[in-house]
Scaffold this active site. Sequence first.
Site, mmCIF file in Angstrom:
data_model
loop_
_atom_site.group_PDB
_atom_site.id
_atom_site.type_symbol
_atom_site.label_atom_id
_atom_site.label_comp_id
_atom_site.label_asym_id
_atom_site.label_seq_id
_atom_site.Cartn_x
_atom_site.Cartn_y
_atom_site.Cartn_z
ATOM 1 C CD GLU A 1 1.986 -1.936 -19.096
ATOM 2 O OE1 GLU A 1 1.166 -1.717 -18.187
ATOM 3 O OE2 GLU A 1 3.108 -2.405 -18.864
ATOM 4 C CD1 TRP B 1 9.072 -3.236 -1.290
ATOM 5 C CD2 TRP B 1 7.078 -3.849 -0.496
ATOM 6 N NE1 TRP B 1 8.158 -2.314 -1.707
ATOM 7 C CE2 TRP B 1 6.932 -2.639 -1.238
ATOM 8 C CE3 TRP B 1 5.949 -4.410 0.084
ATOM 9 C CZ2 TRP B 1 5.698 -2.006 -1.402
ATOM 10 C CZ3 TRP B 1 4.716 -3.781 -0.073
ATOM 11 C CH2 TRP B 1 4.600 -2.591 -0.801
ATOM 12 N NE ARG C 1 8.804 -13.230 -3.425
ATOM 13 C CZ ARG C 1 7.571 -13.617 -3.774
ATOM 14 N NH1 ARG C 1 7.341 -13.967 -5.016
ATOM 15 N NH2 ARG C 1 6.601 -13.644 -2.905
ATOM 16 C CG HIS D 1 -13.592 17.779 -22.454
ATOM 17 N ND1 HIS D 1 -14.612 18.593 -22.888
ATOM 18 C CD2 HIS D 1 -13.465 16.802 -23.387
ATOM 19 C CE1 HIS D 1 -15.105 18.122 -24.018
ATOM 20 N NE2 HIS D 1 -14.434 17.038 -24.349
ATOM 21 C CD GLU E 1 6.151 -0.590 -13.204
ATOM 22 O OE1 GLU E 1 6.178 -1.432 -12.306
ATOM 23 O OE2 GLU E 1 6.032 -0.876 -14.407
ATOM 24 C CG ASN F 1 6.263 -12.801 1.523
ATOM 25 O OD1 ASN F 1 5.964 -11.616 1.624
ATOM 26 N ND2 ASN F 1 5.999 -13.518 0.451
ATOM 27 N N GLY F 2 4.620 -11.500 4.368
ATOM 28 C CA GLY F 2 3.168 -11.313 4.518
ATOM 29 C C GLY F 2 2.893 -10.217 5.548
ATOM 30 C CE LYS G 1 7.629 -9.458 -12.153
ATOM 31 N NZ LYS G 1 7.501 -8.559 -13.320
ATOM 32 C CB CYS H 1 9.422 -10.491 1.854
ATOM 33 S SG CYS H 1 9.000 -9.020 2.756
ATOM 34 C CE LYS I 1 6.391 -1.954 -17.355
ATOM 35 N NZ LYS I 1 5.038 -2.320 -17.114
HETATM 36 C C1 AGP Z 1 3.945 -3.920 -13.664
HETATM 37 O O1 AGP Z 1 5.070 -3.359 -14.349
HETATM 38 C C2 AGP Z 1 3.991 -3.692 -12.200
HETATM 39 N N1 AGP Z 1 5.177 -4.263 -11.668
HETATM 40 C C3 AGP Z 1 2.729 -4.020 -11.465
HETATM 41 O O2 AGP Z 1 1.766 -3.082 -11.893
HETATM 42 C C4 AGP Z 1 2.120 -5.421 -11.672
HETATM 43 O O3 AGP Z 1 1.636 -5.534 -12.987
HETATM 44 C C5 AGP Z 1 0.945 -5.589 -10.711
HETATM 45 O O4 AGP Z 1 1.442 -5.490 -9.398
HETATM 46 C C6 AGP Z 1 0.197 -6.919 -10.890
HETATM 47 O O5 AGP Z 1 1.080 -7.971 -10.625
HETATM 48 P P1 AGP Z 1 0.611 -9.452 -11.074
HETATM 49 O O6 AGP Z 1 0.468 -9.421 -12.563
HETATM 50 O O7 AGP Z 1 1.715 -10.359 -10.604
HETATM 51 O O8 AGP Z 1 -0.701 -9.726 -10.406
#
Ligand code: AGP
Length: 605
Positions: A477, A74, A27, A500, A484, A98-99, A600, A2, A481
């Site tokens: 990766e 969030w 966030r 396999h 996401e 936040n938390g 984020k 958040c 992407k």
């Molecule tokens: C990456 O595109 C994602 N948003 C997510 O996997 C991110 O890399 C992961 O949450 C780790 O975040 P950080 O690097 O801030 O620890």
Amino acid sequence: MCGIIGYTGKDEAAGIMLDALELLEYRGYDSAGIALLSEGEIQILKTAGRVGDLRRLCSGEKPEGRCGIGHTRWATHGGVCGANAHPHRFGRVTLIHNGIIENYKELKEKYGLDGLLQSETDSEVVAAVLEHFYSGDPYSAIRRTVLKLKGTFALAVLFDDQPDCIFAVRNVSPIVAAVTDNGAFLASDVAAIAPYTADYFVVPEFHVVCLGPGNAELFDLSGDRAVIDWLSVDWDVSRSGKEGYPFYMEKEIMEQPEVIGETIFPRIKEGKPDFSEEGIPDEILSACQRICVIACGTAMHAGLVGKSLIQAIIGIHVDVVMASEFMYNDPVVDKDTLVIAISQSGETIDTLEALKFARKCGSPCISIVNVKGASIARASEYVIYTNAGPEIAVASTKAYTTQLAVLYLLTARMAMARKLWSEQELAGYMCELQRVPAVLKQVLETKEEIHRLAGSILNASDVFMIGRGLDYSILLEGSLKLKEVSYIHSEAYASGELKHGTIALITEDTPVIAVVTQEKLKSKELSNIREVQSRGARVVLLIKEGETLDGGEQWSCVYRLPKMDDFFMVMPASIVLQLIAYFVSLDKGLDVDKPRNLAKVVTVE
Ligand code: AGP
């Protein structure tokens, strides 16, 4: 998780907080709200939806006041609705949070809150507990409440009878604060207040900060005054906007040559990698018998590349463990294990808790973090900051490649510390590393070609990505992407493993992205590609320029990557995969920077 913001000063608070919430929206963006304290009266405006929806609500209600708090959510406890939006108010207390409060149900029962709450959230329970303890002394109420809480929190609190003051306290979830001539600020991260000041401080955990219109006071939980440790924003603040790009993600992809340069060049002295600024002794690089990387998501994928580099060049074993699993699988880490924690935000609680566990096991720890002063940085013995600048798009791009840049440097320093390389070998490696920004610029100049490449998977429902070794690591990766930001189901697969079982899913026209950059694996990778082509797959191939392809193959699309030493081909190939994901999302008309369900920074375990 958040985003929180607070302002008290000479100016109207609502507009300042709305602007800041837009910078914090990455966030979390399920709901948003602000509260203003003016002449003993609290006005709360909040709504499900984005900050833009809140701004429209405010333009109608025209809230007034020079002291306020704001929140973009969030959802964790309680659904996405206006009632669960922050700020929450109970009695004389108004707060944002936040938390995650793990014992909120026990507190609800202990303080007889059943039937008294307006929301389903843990945060409103905290407001009620604060009200329970509040008898005119905010510090005492906050101290007594915090001692009852289990879990993570960044709390910003207004008390009706404390005009112009904002109180805040945190555990794990981040809060930074600043004081300017026009007023005092607090926020979840410095990007939200950087437009107003370059000087800020991180509120230490379990310390209470009181912000007044022109000052900040810090106290520990025993009530003793604490010294504020001031920091400065270390990036060009003017770069925190979109700079004309439609989305932050594109801007951040395009920034990579520049920020990789800013990450590596300050750490190259006389052609050699140099971590003297970070104070990392060569001893921990030469003495460790194995390495364990802990990270999540993209950061973990960066660790996989680091594993390949270190195992190939240094010859010691590297584990890469997803941080959320680390503590629960009886990890074997000790004083001979160098732990490397990688995190863009430096606040991912999975990674932070895993790091704390590793330190308790006696492991030396280095963290690679993008946000200065973040919790993971402060929990490590040594920290290497990536100089990527603020990464706003939820999908991580420039953080990933600057993490890789640090890992390339660290591997070279480790080779030096262990006397594994001749001067010439070191020079050759460092020369190639310093070519990376220019090579990436070359790739970025072909972004329209890559855009066309992306068109070949635009309407796919499933996309496979196949490669071996380093190619497989970067496809993990690339696949993340694509998932996401485009919501297309994608699966990265070690191409040798496909036969396999999973190859059963390859049928006519199944889109497959293949990456072939490693000379030692090329022939095997090409034969695996032929296996999927013979079953009708439509292959998009990323391969080094100059490589010959058997004319017999049916290639729907081939992208020729600028040539680098095999170890470094990760960099240009990753950029292409980032742009493919970006353009698919863009052409699908999605909110590229704020994909559904994501945030984020994930500060829940
Ligand atoms: C990456 O595109 C994602 N948003 C997510 O996997 C991110 O890399 C992961 O949450 C780790 O975040 P950080 O690097 O801030 O620890």
